[in-house]
Write a protein that holds these residues in place. Structure first.
Motif, PDB file in Angstrom:
ATOM      1  N   SER A 182       6.274   0.712 -11.621  1.00  0.00           N
ATOM      2  CA  SER A 182       7.204   1.393 -10.789  1.00  0.00           C
ATOM      3  C   SER A 182       6.711   1.190  -9.451  1.00  0.00           C
ATOM      4  N   GLY A 183       7.512   1.657  -8.366  1.00  0.00           N
ATOM      5  CA  GLY A 183       7.106   1.748  -6.949  1.00  0.00           C
ATOM      6  C   GLY A 183       5.930   2.730  -7.000  1.00  0.00           C
ATOM      7  N   GLU A 184       5.817   3.541  -7.641  1.00  0.00           N
ATOM      8  CA  GLU A 184       4.418   4.688  -7.567  1.00  0.00           C
ATOM      9  C   GLU A 184       3.382   4.135  -8.031  1.00  0.00           C
ATOM     10  N   PHE A 185       3.159   3.051  -8.810  1.00  0.00           N
ATOM     11  CA  PHE A 185       2.364   2.489  -9.442  1.00  0.00           C
ATOM     12  C   PHE A 185       1.658   3.475 -10.624  1.00  0.00           C
ATOM     13  N   GLY A 209       1.261 -13.688 -10.720  1.00  0.00           N
ATOM     14  CA  GLY A 209       0.293 -14.510 -10.053  1.00  0.00           C
ATOM     15  C   GLY A 209      -0.843 -13.854  -9.350  1.00  0.00           C
ATOM     16  N   ALA A 210      -2.034 -13.917 -10.065  1.00  0.00           N
ATOM     17  CA  ALA A 210      -3.262 -13.198  -9.760  1.00  0.00           C
ATOM     18  C   ALA A 210      -3.287 -11.790  -9.134  1.00  0.00           C
ATOM     19  N   VAL A 211      -2.579 -10.710 -10.050  1.00  0.00           N
ATOM     20  CA  VAL A 211      -2.204  -9.557  -9.561  1.00  0.00           C
ATOM     21  C   VAL A 211      -3.267  -8.724  -9.567  1.00  0.00           C
ATOM     22  N   LYS A 212      -3.428  -7.772  -8.686  1.00  0.00           N
ATOM     23  CA  LYS A 212      -4.387  -6.901  -8.462  1.00  0.00           C
ATOM     24  C   LYS A 212      -3.935  -5.318  -8.079  1.00  0.00           C
ATOM     25  N   VAL A 213      -4.106  -4.391  -8.767  1.00  0.00           N
ATOM     26  CA  VAL A 213      -3.406  -3.219  -8.761  1.00  0.00           C
ATOM     27  C   VAL A 213      -4.606  -1.992  -8.631  1.00  0.00           C
ATOM     28  N   ARG A 272       0.792  -1.302  -0.025  1.00  0.00           N
ATOM     29  CA  ARG A 272       0.018   0.153   0.052  1.00  0.00           C
ATOM     30  C   ARG A 272       0.852   1.196   0.074  1.00  0.00           C
ATOM     31  N   LEU A 273       0.653   2.101  -0.682  1.00  0.00           N
ATOM     32  CA  LEU A 273       1.099   3.614  -0.740  1.00  0.00           C
ATOM     33  C   LEU A 273       0.520   4.353  -0.008  1.00  0.00           C
ATOM     34  N   LYS A 274       1.252   5.073   0.901  1.00  0.00           N
ATOM     35  CA  LYS A 274       0.720   6.368   1.775  1.00  0.00           C
ATOM     36  C   LYS A 274      -0.087   7.184   0.941  1.00  0.00           C
ATOM     37  N   GLN A 275       0.561   7.498  -0.103  1.00  0.00           N
ATOM     38  CA  GLN A 275      -0.520   8.765  -0.928  1.00  0.00           C
ATOM     39  C   GLN A 275      -1.373   7.940  -1.949  1.00  0.00           C
ATOM     40  N   GLY A 276      -1.703   6.676  -1.767  1.00  0.00           N
ATOM     41  CA  GLY A 276      -2.786   6.045  -2.597  1.00  0.00           C
ATOM     42  C   GLY A 276      -2.292   5.151  -3.659  1.00  0.00           C
ATOM     43  N   GLY A 277      -2.645   3.975  -3.478  1.00  0.00           N
ATOM     44  CA  GLY A 277      -2.185   2.748  -4.317  1.00  0.00           C
ATOM     45  C   GLY A 277      -2.171   1.571  -3.577  1.00  0.00           C
ATOM     46  N   PHE A 278      -2.612   0.348  -4.207  1.00  0.00           N
ATOM     47  CA  PHE A 278      -2.613  -0.895  -3.614  1.00  0.00           C
ATOM     48  C   PHE A 278      -2.244  -1.846  -4.582  1.00  0.00           C
ATOM     49  N   LEU A 279      -1.529  -3.037  -4.157  1.00  0.00           N
ATOM     50  CA  LEU A 279      -1.126  -4.074  -4.939  1.00  0.00           C
ATOM     51  C   LEU A 279      -1.159  -5.160  -4.168  1.00  0.00           C
ATOM     52  N   LYS A 280      -1.828  -6.326  -4.896  1.00  0.00           N
ATOM     53  CA  LYS A 280      -2.010  -7.665  -4.254  1.00  0.00           C
ATOM     54  C   LYS A 280      -1.280  -8.702  -5.125  1.00  0.00           C
ATOM     55  N   ALA A 281      -0.538  -9.699  -4.887  1.00  0.00           N
ATOM     56  CA  ALA A 281       0.081 -10.575  -5.744  1.00  0.00           C
ATOM     57  C   ALA A 281       0.606 -11.742  -5.044  1.00  0.00           C
ATOM     58  N   ASP A 282       1.071 -12.989  -5.847  1.00  0.00           N
ATOM     59  CA  ASP A 282       1.784 -14.023  -5.249  1.00  0.00           C
ATOM     60  C   ASP A 282       3.063 -13.876  -5.115  1.00  0.00           C
ATOM     61  N   LYS A 283       3.583 -13.073  -6.072  1.00  0.00           N
ATOM     62  CA  LYS A 283       4.981 -12.782  -6.069  1.00  0.00           C
ATOM     63  C   LYS A 283       5.423 -11.287  -6.599  1.00  0.00           C
ATOM     64  N   VAL A 284       6.286 -10.529  -5.838  1.00  0.00           N
ATOM     65  CA  VAL A 284       6.735  -9.246  -6.248  1.00  0.00           C
ATOM     66  C   VAL A 284       8.219  -9.229  -6.185  1.00  0.00           C
ATOM     67  N   GLU A 285       8.860  -8.880  -7.456  1.00  0.00           N
ATOM     68  CA  GLU A 285      10.361  -8.781  -7.700  1.00  0.00           C
ATOM     69  C   GLU A 285      10.296  -7.462  -8.077  1.00  0.00           C
ATOM     70  N   TRP A 286      11.372  -6.633  -7.131  1.00  0.00           N
ATOM     71  CA  TRP A 286      11.494  -5.058  -7.426  1.00  0.00           C
ATOM     72  C   TRP A 286      12.929  -4.752  -7.416  1.00  0.00           C
ATOM     73  N   LYS A 287      13.335  -4.289  -8.580  1.00  0.00           N
ATOM     74  CA  LYS A 287      14.768  -3.729  -8.493  1.00  0.00           C
ATOM     75  C   LYS A 287      14.661  -2.125  -8.225  1.00  0.00           C
ATOM     76  N   GLN A 288      14.912  -1.911  -7.028  1.00  0.00           N
ATOM     77  CA  GLN A 288      14.586  -0.635  -6.521  1.00  0.00           C
ATOM     78  C   GLN A 288      15.307   0.515  -7.327  1.00  0.00           C
ATOM     79  N   LYS A 289      16.668   0.132  -7.565  1.00  0.00           N
ATOM     80  CA  LYS A 289      17.570   1.207  -8.245  1.00  0.00           C
ATOM     81  C   LYS A 289      17.146   1.537  -9.617  1.00  0.00           C
TER      82      LYS A 289
END
Length: 188
Positions: free
Chosen positions: A165-168, A146-150, A121-138
């Motif tokens: 992106s991290g900001e959706f 896997g059944a992703v919902k944004v 969940r983003l503090k400024q609004g946004g939600f993501l649900k999934a079985d697996k998340v890979e995030w390359k932050q740089k």
């Protein structure tokens, strides 16, 4: 006669030395030298910590604060975790609250792999649900599978794979993609 005894004693001494050297040479074993250039090939954890908080900062700015039930340091760069719940601080000042049952954290590259029931969940609004998340932050590339919902603002996107992106902000949807706009959506 006097010299005969001296010769016999000297001969017995030489024979005794010969027998000792023969025993050392033929009868004993010498251990192989230890090869210090080989690195043990063990995937065993180097450290285990339970019910703790992992904090990461770079140049005085916080990158993440993660509460974990179990953290295992597999290598100097890789930590595996169970029952992860915490905050990831984004470059734009927003905060992402994440939760998952399991995770792999690459400390050196600031890369996260969250698995087993991931929610974000983003503090400024946004939600993501999934079985697996890979995030390359740089690079700020977040791949959810896997059944992703944004949910972002008034939009709902579902698919088997979503790349964002991290900001959706922008999405790439793959397999069973569906997008709706203009509604009120539940974050669950």
């Amino acid at each position: 006669m006097k010299h005969k005894k001296a010769i016999l004693v000297a001969g017995a001494g030489v024979l005794a030395l010969f027998l000792i050297f023969a025993w050392l040479f033929w009868g004993s074993t010498v251990p192989e030298p230890t090869d210090t250039t080989k690195v043990p090939e063990s995937n065993a954890p180097k450290a285990a910590v339970y019910n703790t908080t992992l904090n990461r900062e770079e140049n005085g700015k916080p990158l993440c604060k993660l509460n974990v039930g179990e953290a295992l340091q597999v290598s100097p760069e890789l930590i595996t975790a169970k029952q992860l719940d915490g905050i990831i601080y984004l470059k734009n000042g927003d905060e992402m609250y994440v939760k998952s049952e399991a995770a792999e954290l690459n400390i050196k590259n600031n890369e996260f792999v969250l698995t087993k029931g991931v929610t974000a969940r983003l503090k400024q609004g946004g939600f993501l649900k999934a079985d697996k998340v890979e995030w390359k932050q740089k690079e700020d590339i977040l791949t959810a599978t896997g059944a992703v919902k944004v949910i972002k603002d008034d939009m709902l996107a579902t698919a088997e794979t979503i790349i964002t992106s991290g900001e959706f902000r922008h999405f790439k949807l793959k397999d069973k993609a569906h997008v709706e706009r203009g509604g009120q959506y539940e974050e669950k």
